[in-house]
Scaffold this active site. Structure first.
Site, PDB file in Angstrom:
ATOM      1  CG  ASN A   9      -1.710   1.233   1.630  1.00 45.53           C
ATOM      2  OD1 ASN A   9      -1.830   2.035   0.674  1.00 45.53           O
ATOM      3  ND2 ASN A   9      -2.365   1.473   2.555  1.00 45.53           N
ATOM      4  CE  LYS A  11       0.031   3.423   4.706  1.00 47.15           C
ATOM      5  NZ  LYS A  11       0.132   3.672   6.094  1.00 47.15           N
ATOM      6  CG  HIS A  98      -5.702   1.839   5.257  1.00 50.46           C
ATOM      7  ND1 HIS A  98      -5.331   2.663   6.239  1.00 50.46           N
ATOM      8  CD2 HIS A  98      -4.650   1.040   5.231  1.00 50.46           C
ATOM      9  CE1 HIS A  98      -3.795   2.617   6.654  1.00 50.46           C
ATOM     10  NE2 HIS A  98      -3.615   1.699   6.030  1.00 50.46           N
ATOM     11  CD  GLU A 100      -2.805   5.765   6.737  1.00 55.19           C
ATOM     12  OE1 GLU A 100      -2.874   5.570   5.481  1.00 55.19           O
ATOM     13  OE2 GLU A 100      -1.934   5.090   7.435  1.00 55.19           O
ATOM     14  CD  GLU A 172      -3.234  -2.663   7.276  1.00 59.01           C
ATOM     15  OE1 GLU A 172      -2.417  -3.029   6.824  1.00 59.01           O
ATOM     16  OE2 GLU A 172      -3.740  -1.469   7.055  1.00 59.01           O
ATOM     17  N   GLY A 178       2.235   2.301  10.641  1.00 56.49           N
ATOM     18  CA  GLY A 178       3.457   3.371  10.589  1.00 56.49           C
ATOM     19  C   GLY A 178       3.861   3.966  11.742  1.00 56.49           C
ATOM     20  CB  SER A 218       5.372  -1.461  11.542  1.00 59.35           C
ATOM     21  OG  SER A 218       4.902  -0.161  12.050  1.00 59.35           O
TER      22      SER A 218
HETATM   23  C1  PEP Z   1      -0.726   0.176   6.003  1.00 62.01           C
HETATM   24  O1  PEP Z   1      -0.907   1.251   6.195  1.00 62.01           O
HETATM   25  O2  PEP Z   1      -1.378  -0.529   5.384  1.00 62.01           O
HETATM   26  C2  PEP Z   1       0.418  -0.383   6.716  1.00 62.01           C
HETATM   27  C3  PEP Z   1       0.638  -1.683   7.001  1.00 62.01           C
HETATM   28  O3  PEP Z   1       1.391   0.434   7.197  1.00 62.01           O
HETATM   29  P1  PEP Z   1       3.134   0.387   7.649  1.00 62.01           P
HETATM   30  O4  PEP Z   1       3.578  -1.048   6.829  1.00 62.01           O
HETATM   31  O5  PEP Z   1       3.778   1.491   7.297  1.00 62.01           O
HETATM   32  O6  PEP Z   1       2.831   0.249   9.123  1.00 62.01           O
END
Ligand code: PEP
Length: 255
Positions: A9, A11, A98, A100, A172, A178, A218
């Site tokens: 992803n 973003k 997601h 966000e 997630e 992040g 992460s």
């Molecule tokens: C995400 O936003 O789907 C995600 C997993 O981000 P990150 O790997 O940067 O934590």
């Protein structure tokens, strides 16, 4: 068939030129690996990148996904991009739910279900994200398990079993996205097993056994193999580490 998936992803990152270069590197890497059919690689670049990236990737090797789609089909919705427009570009899947989008754009289950239905009507696969916040995690297992279940019950659990086959779940934990914090492999396994049981209770064991459940939060080359090795973890949805071709390649190899 349950698939093993590593999905990136991106973003709101990369210029179009940088994105095309990154996508090409990922596509070339996957093409060089001769992966088994069960293993799939997905990239979800920004909307602006989808058309040029569709031209440079090998669509048999890398699945092109979008990061969102509109909750309506067409018309006076300034700034929106419909599922059918995405399909026309060669997009095969869309990330929905997601954290966000839930947090910054106030997307709730009602809106998400509309998006899910429209994407399914276009034949797109759905990567549906669910997960608890830090506060919910700290409130204890009873609460966060119920939060995660409710995210499913109000949306993808209302689909028919046939429709649900097009759904990939991405667990997630919001506190891990992040932040550099990662769920331990055991924490990830516990939640993935709980999700699979909830799917079995809703759709039956055969559907649950066939459902791909990804971990996201992460994930990086140093921690992915241990998490991906867990029985109910079928791969990862990767944010930050999907922006570096070398790291993403290592994550592809980790599953
Ligand atoms: C995400 O936003 O789907 C995600 C997993 O981000 P990150 O790997 O940067 O934590």
């Amino acid at each position: 068939m349950r698939k093993l998936i590593v999905a990136g992803n991106w973003k709101m990152n990369t210029s179009v030129a940088e994105g095309v270069e990154l996508a090409k590197k990922v596509s070339d890497y996957v093409a060089s690996k001769n992966l088994p059919a069960q293993k799939q690689v997905v990239i979800a670049p920004p909307f602006t990148h989808l058309a040029p990236i569709a031209q440079v990737i090998n669509a048999d090797k890398v699945i092109l996904a979008a990061q969102d789609c509109a909750a309506t089909t067409n018309g006076a919705y300034t700034g929106e991009v419909s599922a059918s427009m995405l399909k026309g570009l060669g997009v095969k899947a869309v990330i929905l739910g997601h954290s966000e989008r839930r947090q910054y754009f106030k997307e709730n289950s009602e809106i998400l279900l509309k998006k899910i239905k429209l994407a399914l009507a276009e034949g797109l696969d759905i990567i549906f994200c669910i997960g608890e916040t830090k506060e919910q995690r700290e409130a204890g297992a009873n609460l966060y398990n119920n939060v995660i279940k409710a995210q499913l019950v109000d949306t993808v659990f209302t689909l028919t079993p046939e429709e649900f086959k097009k759904v990939i779940i991405a667990y997630e934990p919001v506190w891990a996205i992040g932040t550099g914090l990662t769920a331990t492999p055991e924490q990830a396994q516990d939640i993935h097993a709980m999700i699979r049981k909830a799917i079995a209770d809703n759709f039956g064991q055969a559907v649950a056994d066939d459902t791909t459940i990804l971990y996201g939060g992460s994930c990086k080359p140093s921690n992915a193999a241990e998490i991906f090795a867990k029985k109910d973890v079928d791969g990862g949805l990767i944010g930050g580490a999907s922006l570096k071709a070398d790291d993403f390649a290592k994550l592809i190899d980790a599953r």
